[in-house]
Write an enzyme that holds these catalytic residues in place. Structure first.
Site, short mmCIF file in Angstrom:
data_model
loop_
_atom_site.label_atom_id
_atom_site.label_comp_id
_atom_site.label_asym_id
_atom_site.label_seq_id
_atom_site.Cartn_x
_atom_site.Cartn_y
_atom_site.Cartn_z
N TYR A 95 -3.91 14.34 7.65
CA TYR A 95 -2.83 13.88 8.56
C TYR A 95 -1.53 13.65 7.79
O TYR A 95 -0.46 14.12 8.18
CB TYR A 95 -3.32 12.60 9.26
CG TYR A 95 -2.25 11.78 9.93
CD1 TYR A 95 -1.57 12.25 11.04
CD2 TYR A 95 -1.94 10.50 9.45
CE1 TYR A 95 -0.59 11.48 11.65
CE2 TYR A 95 -0.97 9.72 10.07
CZ TYR A 95 -0.30 10.22 11.16
OH TYR A 95 0.67 9.45 11.76
N SER A 113 -2.25 11.57 15.73
CA SER A 113 -1.56 10.49 15.02
C SER A 113 -2.42 9.72 14.02
O SER A 113 -1.98 8.69 13.50
CB SER A 113 -0.95 9.51 16.03
OG SER A 113 -1.98 8.90 16.75
N ARG A 151 -1.32 -5.92 5.80
CA ARG A 151 -0.69 -4.65 5.41
C ARG A 151 0.50 -4.33 6.32
O ARG A 151 1.56 -3.91 5.88
CB ARG A 151 -1.74 -3.54 5.46
CG ARG A 151 -1.21 -2.19 5.14
CD ARG A 151 -2.30 -1.12 5.09
NE ARG A 151 -1.66 0.16 5.25
CZ ARG A 151 -1.48 0.77 6.43
NH1 ARG A 151 -1.98 0.26 7.54
NH2 ARG A 151 -0.84 1.91 6.49
N GLY A 165 4.94 14.22 19.11
CA GLY A 165 3.71 14.91 19.53
C GLY A 165 2.80 15.29 18.38
O GLY A 165 3.27 15.54 17.27
N LEU A 182 1.58 22.00 22.39
CA LEU A 182 2.50 22.38 21.31
C LEU A 182 1.94 23.49 20.43
O LEU A 182 2.69 24.13 19.69
CB LEU A 182 2.84 21.16 20.46
CG LEU A 182 3.58 20.01 21.17
CD1 LEU A 182 3.79 18.84 20.22
CD2 LEU A 182 4.91 20.49 21.73
#
Ligand code: 15L
Length: 269
Positions: free
Chosen positions: A133, A72, A171, A69, A49
């Site tokens: 992230y 993560s 959590r 994509g 990508l």
């Protein structure tokens, strides 16, 4: 509709691609690496990508994209920049050039991780990413809004909690997302008439939720997973988070990671 699923070899992609074919028989899978269990009935195109020319080829003839994509979890700036920021930009830009009508963007709870667990937030609250992230997910949401309003691509950003068979710990009782419920959200993003740009929380019907997901309900979302069914089992097995930052904030360990702030300043409800 010809649908493209990016990130098809990842954890969420692997679960999702098993449920999509009956709904979207014309499904194209993509990832950097070929899924280990790829079936002969599945169509797979390998693509990086971060390379716009590869993404342009990938999206040719596609009507709608589920964009999972990228990287993560937290990563180095270089990793996040290439996989998530440049990767997501390339995805939207190629979608625009190819006339793709819909994009479902897999955002994350880590775009708003620095809210206390004692606070209920909705999608009007300010972004408070807990990691590079999380910042890349905030970027993806902003990019989605721009492509939606400027270039006529219907965009749904789903702030995904945690997708899995069942909630993994205390959590995750608040943020668990059953895969079937993720499919329902994707269908809203790909099919709901008149959708321009929306942000929703990717969680099931969780009693301990700290998100107000009323916008998703207004859009027709009817979650079927109930994390509370697993509460006794999960709480019996779970060790409480030792770190006060991880225990206090919604983003958990993502907030504690690399934390050099002042606990006395931020540990406030
Ligand atoms: C995420 O965004 C990650 O992709 C996933 O691996 C989990 O860590 C999840 O958040 C979580 O917050 O539990």
């Amino acid at each position: 509709m010809r649908i493209l699923l990016t990130g098809a070899a990842g954890g969420v992609g692997t679960r999702l691609r098993k449920l999509l074919p009956p709904i979207y028989p014309d499904l194209v899978l993509s990832d950097l690496k070929t899924p280990a269990d790829l079936a002969s009935s599945e169509e797979f195109i390998r693509a990086d990508l971060s390379d716009l020319s590869q993404v342009k080829t990938l999206v040719e003839g596609i009507d709608g994209i589920i964009h999972l994509g990228g990287f993560s979890v937290e990563g180095s700036w270089e990793t996040i920049l290439n996989a998530n920021i440049i990767g997501t930009y390339n995805l939207f830009e190629a979608a625009r050039l190819a006339g793709v009508k819909r994009v479902v963007f897999a955002s994350s709870n880590h775009a708003v991780g620095f809210y206390p667990r004692s606070t209920t937030i909705d999608t009007h609250d300010l972004l408070r990413p807990d990691t590079r992230y999380g910042v890349s997910k905030a970027f993806g949401e902003a990019l989605g809004a721009m492509y939606a309003y400027k270039h006529n691509i219907g965009v749904l950003a789903i702030r995904i909690g945690n997708v899995g068979e069942k909630p993994l710990d205390e959590r995750r009782l608040a943020i668990w997302l059953k895969t079937e419920d993720l499919v329902s959200l994707c269908r809203i993003g790909l099919e709901r008439e008149g959708l321009i740009y929306e942000v929703v929380y990717g969680m099931s019907d969780n009693k301990r939720a700290w998100w107000d997901n009323s916008r998703a309900l207004e859009l027709g979302y009817r979650p079927t997973g109930h994390s509370e069914n697993y509460a006794d089992e999960v709480l019996a097995a779970d060790a409480p988070a030792g770190d006060p930052i991880a225990a206090f904030f919604q983003g958990g360990p993502f907030c504690a990671d690399e934390f050099t702030g002042d606990p006395a300043t931020v540990l406030k409800p």
